[in-house]
Design a protein around this motif. Structure first.
Motif, PDB file in Angstrom:
ATOM      1  N   ARG A 105       0.824  -1.221   0.000  1.00 56.73           N
ATOM      2  CA  ARG A 105       0.000   0.000   0.000  1.00 56.73           C
ATOM      3  C   ARG A 105       0.852   1.263   0.000  1.00 56.73           C
ATOM      4  NH1 ARG A 105      -4.810   0.748   4.147  1.00 56.73           N
ATOM      5  NH2 ARG A 105      -5.297  -1.074   2.944  1.00 56.73           N
ATOM      6  N   ALA A 106       1.925   1.293   0.760  1.00 54.87           N
ATOM      7  CA  ALA A 106       2.774   2.482   0.875  1.00 54.87           C
ATOM      8  C   ALA A 106       3.488   2.833  -0.422  1.00 54.87           C
ATOM      9  CB  ALA A 106       3.789   2.279   1.994  1.00 54.87           C
ATOM     10  N   TYR A 107       3.480   1.927  -1.400  1.00 52.74           N
ATOM     11  CA  TYR A 107       4.226   2.148  -2.639  1.00 52.74           C
ATOM     12  C   TYR A 107       3.325   2.291  -3.869  1.00 52.74           C
ATOM     13  CZ  TYR A 107       8.279   1.117   0.152  1.00 52.74           C
ATOM     14  OH  TYR A 107       9.249   1.170   1.124  1.00 52.74           O
ATOM     15  N   THR A 108       2.016   2.279  -3.671  1.00 54.00           N
ATOM     16  CA  THR A 108       1.116   2.404  -4.815  1.00 54.00           C
ATOM     17  C   THR A 108       1.179   3.823  -5.383  1.00 54.00           C
ATOM     18  OG1 THR A 108      -0.763   2.973  -3.404  1.00 54.00           O
ATOM     19  CG2 THR A 108      -0.469   0.628  -3.938  1.00 54.00           C
ATOM     20  N   GLY A 109       0.836   3.935  -6.659  1.00 50.96           N
ATOM     21  CA  GLY A 109       0.793   5.238  -7.310  1.00 50.96           C
ATOM     22  C   GLY A 109       2.136   5.807  -7.704  1.00 50.96           C
ATOM     23  N   ARG A 110       3.188   5.012  -7.647  1.00 52.37           N
ATOM     24  CA  ARG A 110       4.542   5.489  -7.973  1.00 52.37           C
ATOM     25  C   ARG A 110       5.101   4.884  -9.264  1.00 52.37           C
ATOM     26  NH1 ARG A 110       7.859   5.177  -2.284  1.00 52.37           N
ATOM     27  NH2 ARG A 110       6.196   5.935  -0.925  1.00 52.37           N
ATOM     28  N   GLY A 111       4.298   4.086  -9.943  1.00 51.75           N
ATOM     29  CA  GLY A 111       4.770   3.459 -11.172  1.00 51.75           C
ATOM     30  C   GLY A 111       5.533   2.167 -10.953  1.00 51.75           C
ATOM     31  N   ILE A 112       5.608   1.705  -9.716  1.00 57.12           N
ATOM     32  CA  ILE A 112       6.370   0.495  -9.413  1.00 57.12           C
ATOM     33  C   ILE A 112       5.684  -0.738  -9.990  1.00 57.12           C
ATOM     34  CG2 ILE A 112       7.266  -0.970  -7.560  1.00 57.12           C
ATOM     35  CD1 ILE A 112       7.479   1.686  -5.886  1.00 57.12           C
ATOM     36  N   ALA A 113       4.365  -0.825  -9.859  1.00 49.83           N
ATOM     37  CA  ALA A 113       3.646  -1.975 -10.429  1.00 49.83           C
ATOM     38  C   ALA A 113       3.812  -2.005 -11.940  1.00 49.83           C
ATOM     39  CB  ALA A 113       2.167  -1.927 -10.044  1.00 49.83           C
ATOM     40  N   SER A 114       3.761  -0.863 -12.569  1.00 47.44           N
ATOM     41  CA  SER A 114       3.956  -0.807 -14.027  1.00 47.44           C
ATOM     42  C   SER A 114       5.365  -1.252 -14.400  1.00 47.44           C
ATOM     43  CB  SER A 114       3.690   0.604 -14.558  1.00 47.44           C
ATOM     44  OG  SER A 114       2.342   0.960 -14.378  1.00 47.44           O
ATOM     45  N   ALA A 115       6.353  -0.795 -13.649  1.00 48.46           N
ATOM     46  CA  ALA A 115       7.741  -1.199 -13.919  1.00 48.46           C
ATOM     47  C   ALA A 115       7.915  -2.697 -13.699  1.00 48.46           C
ATOM     48  CB  ALA A 115       8.701  -0.410 -13.032  1.00 48.46           C
ATOM     49  N   ALA A 116       7.294  -3.235 -12.652  1.00 52.24           N
ATOM     50  CA  ALA A 116       7.393  -4.672 -12.371  1.00 52.24           C
ATOM     51  C   ALA A 116       6.718  -5.488 -13.461  1.00 52.24           C
ATOM     52  CB  ALA A 116       6.780  -4.989 -11.008  1.00 52.24           C
ATOM     53  N   ALA A 117       5.540  -5.061 -13.889  1.00 47.58           N
ATOM     54  CA  ALA A 117       4.831  -5.775 -14.960  1.00 47.58           C
ATOM     55  C   ALA A 117       5.629  -5.715 -16.257  1.00 47.58           C
ATOM     56  CB  ALA A 117       3.434  -5.192 -15.146  1.00 47.58           C
ATOM     57  N   ALA A 118       6.191  -4.556 -16.585  1.00 43.75           N
ATOM     58  CA  ALA A 118       6.999  -4.425 -17.801  1.00 43.75           C
ATOM     59  C   ALA A 118       8.231  -5.325 -17.723  1.00 43.75           C
ATOM     60  CB  ALA A 118       7.407  -2.965 -18.006  1.00 43.75           C
ATOM     61  N   PHE A 119       8.855  -5.397 -16.552  1.00 39.86           N
ATOM     62  CA  PHE A 119      10.014  -6.276 -16.351  1.00 39.86           C
ATOM     63  C   PHE A 119       9.623  -7.732 -16.593  1.00 39.86           C
ATOM     64  CE2 PHE A 119      12.639  -9.049 -13.784  1.00 39.86           C
ATOM     65  CZ  PHE A 119      13.930  -8.605 -14.060  1.00 39.86           C
ATOM     66  N   ALA A 120       8.479  -8.138 -16.040  1.00 36.72           N
ATOM     67  CA  ALA A 120       8.028  -9.520 -16.203  1.00 36.72           C
ATOM     68  C   ALA A 120       7.713  -9.832 -17.663  1.00 36.72           C
ATOM     69  CB  ALA A 120       6.806  -9.777 -15.325  1.00 36.72           C
ATOM     70  N   VAL A 121       7.088  -8.901 -18.353  1.00 38.32           N
ATOM     71  CA  VAL A 121       6.781  -9.101 -19.771  1.00 38.32           C
ATOM     72  C   VAL A 121       8.078  -9.251 -20.577  1.00 38.32           C
ATOM     73  CG1 VAL A 121       5.865  -7.950 -21.835  1.00 38.32           C
ATOM     74  CG2 VAL A 121       4.511  -8.012 -19.737  1.00 38.32           C
ATOM     75  N   GLU A 122       9.051  -8.431 -20.282  1.00 41.68           N
ATOM     76  CA  GLU A 122      10.335  -8.526 -20.986  1.00 41.68           C
ATOM     77  C   GLU A 122      11.020  -9.863 -20.680  1.00 41.68           C
ATOM     78  OE1 GLU A 122      13.288  -7.299 -23.653  1.00 41.68           O
ATOM     79  OE2 GLU A 122      11.189  -6.778 -23.383  1.00 41.68           O
ATOM     80  N   THR A 123      10.925 -10.335 -19.448  1.00 41.31           N
ATOM     81  CA  THR A 123      11.440 -11.652 -19.077  1.00 41.31           C
ATOM     82  C   THR A 123      10.738 -12.739 -19.886  1.00 41.31           C
ATOM     83  OG1 THR A 123      12.000 -10.956 -16.832  1.00 41.31           O
ATOM     84  CG2 THR A 123      11.670 -13.311 -17.180  1.00 41.31           C
ATOM     85  N   ALA A 124       9.429 -12.633 -19.995  1.00 43.67           N
ATOM     86  CA  ALA A 124       8.660 -13.621 -20.759  1.00 43.67           C
ATOM     87  C   ALA A 124       9.127 -13.657 -22.211  1.00 43.67           C
ATOM     88  CB  ALA A 124       7.163 -13.299 -20.686  1.00 43.67           C
ATOM     89  N   ARG A 125       9.402 -12.501 -22.762  1.00 42.00           N
ATOM     90  CA  ARG A 125       9.814 -12.424 -24.174  1.00 42.00           C
ATOM     91  C   ARG A 125      11.265 -12.869 -24.372  1.00 42.00           C
ATOM     92  NH1 ARG A 125      12.290  -9.267 -27.643  1.00 42.00           N
ATOM     93  NH2 ARG A 125      12.808  -7.633 -26.167  1.00 42.00           N
ATOM     94  N   THR A 126      12.194 -12.271 -23.616  1.00 44.64           N
ATOM     95  CA  THR A 126      13.610 -12.488 -23.905  1.00 44.64           C
ATOM     96  C   THR A 126      14.196 -13.732 -23.255  1.00 44.64           C
ATOM     97  OG1 THR A 126      14.313 -11.048 -22.092  1.00 44.64           O
ATOM     98  CG2 THR A 126      14.031 -10.029 -24.267  1.00 44.64           C
ATOM     99  N   GLU A 127      13.831 -14.008 -21.999  1.00 42.60           N
ATOM    100  CA  GLU A 127      14.422 -15.141 -21.294  1.00 42.60           C
ATOM    101  C   GLU A 127      13.633 -16.433 -21.490  1.00 42.60           C
ATOM    102  OE1 GLU A 127      15.515 -14.329 -17.223  1.00 42.60           O
ATOM    103  OE2 GLU A 127      15.992 -12.253 -17.720  1.00 42.60           O
ATOM    104  N   LEU A 128      12.316 -16.307 -21.594  1.00 43.03           N
ATOM    105  CA  LEU A 128      11.482 -17.506 -21.698  1.00 43.03           C
ATOM    106  C   LEU A 128      11.035 -17.797 -23.127  1.00 43.03           C
ATOM    107  CD1 LEU A 128       9.268 -16.942 -18.532  1.00 43.03           C
ATOM    108  CD2 LEU A 128      11.345 -18.334 -18.743  1.00 43.03           C
ATOM    109  N   GLY A 129      11.172 -16.838 -24.018  1.00 41.91           N
ATOM    110  CA  GLY A 129      10.783 -17.030 -25.409  1.00 41.91           C
ATOM    111  C   GLY A 129       9.288 -17.242 -25.595  1.00 41.91           C
ATOM    112  N   LEU A 130       8.479 -16.616 -24.749  1.00 42.74           N
ATOM    113  CA  LEU A 130       7.037 -16.799 -24.840  1.00 42.74           C
ATOM    114  C   LEU A 130       6.427 -15.864 -25.886  1.00 42.74           C
ATOM    115  CD1 LEU A 130       6.149 -17.219 -21.064  1.00 42.74           C
ATOM    116  CD2 LEU A 130       6.621 -18.981 -22.771  1.00 42.74           C
TER     117      LEU A 130
END
Length: 180
Positions: A105-130
């Motif tokens: 809760r203390a970290y919402t609204g700072r773009g952290i969730a967006s950065a985390a989701a973008a990181f995971a998507v990039e992992t899915a594409r580059t490291e996992l080849g999904l």
């Protein structure tokens, strides 16, 4: 899967979940119990203990070793402030997975969730080849829907009574991001 720590934004880092995270994860879930309750399944009391989190971690690491999940924690200093996970990884002609995440809760609204989701998507594409990442949100979870749209997800449908969240079967909006 590399066990490195990466910087997401500012001083927020992301790394793979590891067996020694049980105390920190239990503390994060206890601190955010009310914040997360409307968005997650009902949890037994044991879930909020180090022992309960150790069982969750052991299960997730077994799924990581099997190639069907990539669980990561978000950190500020030594504290866990959230998680981002790719689950249900399917190979073969589907090459797909599900994305899940939460932020303290203390970290919402700072773009952290967006950065985390973008990181995971990039992992899915580059490291996992999904080929595809999908996600689902409760119909009223505007903040999570905004995160997904920021990360290039498109709405693809509506699923009535999709998941048992907060003690009842609830409708969800379905999203996907096609990676290539």
């Amino acid at each position: 899967m590399p066990a490195t720590t990466s910087t997401l934004t500012g001083n927020i880092r992301v790394r793979l979940l590891n067996p020694s995270d049980a105390e920190l994860l239990a503390a994060a879930y206890k601190l955010n119990r009310d914040h997360l309750a409307p968005w997650e399944p009902e949890r037994p009391e044991s879930f909020f203990t180090a022992e309960g989190q150790q069982a969750v971690i052991d299960s997730k690491i077994a799924l990581l070793d099997a190639g069907s999940e990539v669980p990561r924690v978000l950190l500020e200093g030594a504290d866990i402030i959230g998680c981002v996970t790719l689950t249900g990884i399917v190979r073969g002609p589907f090459l797909s997975c599900h994305l899940g995440y939460w932020i303290s809760r203390a970290y919402t609204g700072r773009g952290i969730a967006s950065a985390a989701a973008a990181f995971a998507v990039e992992t899915a594409r580059t490291e996992l080849g999904l080929h595809r990442v999908q996600a689902a949100t409760l119909t009223g979870n505007a903040a999570s829907q905004k995160v997904l749209r920021r990360c290039g997800f498109e709405e693809i449908g509506f699923a009535p009574a999709y998941l048992n969240i907060a003690g009842s079967w609830q409708d969800h909006v379905l999203y996907q991001r096609v990676l290539y």
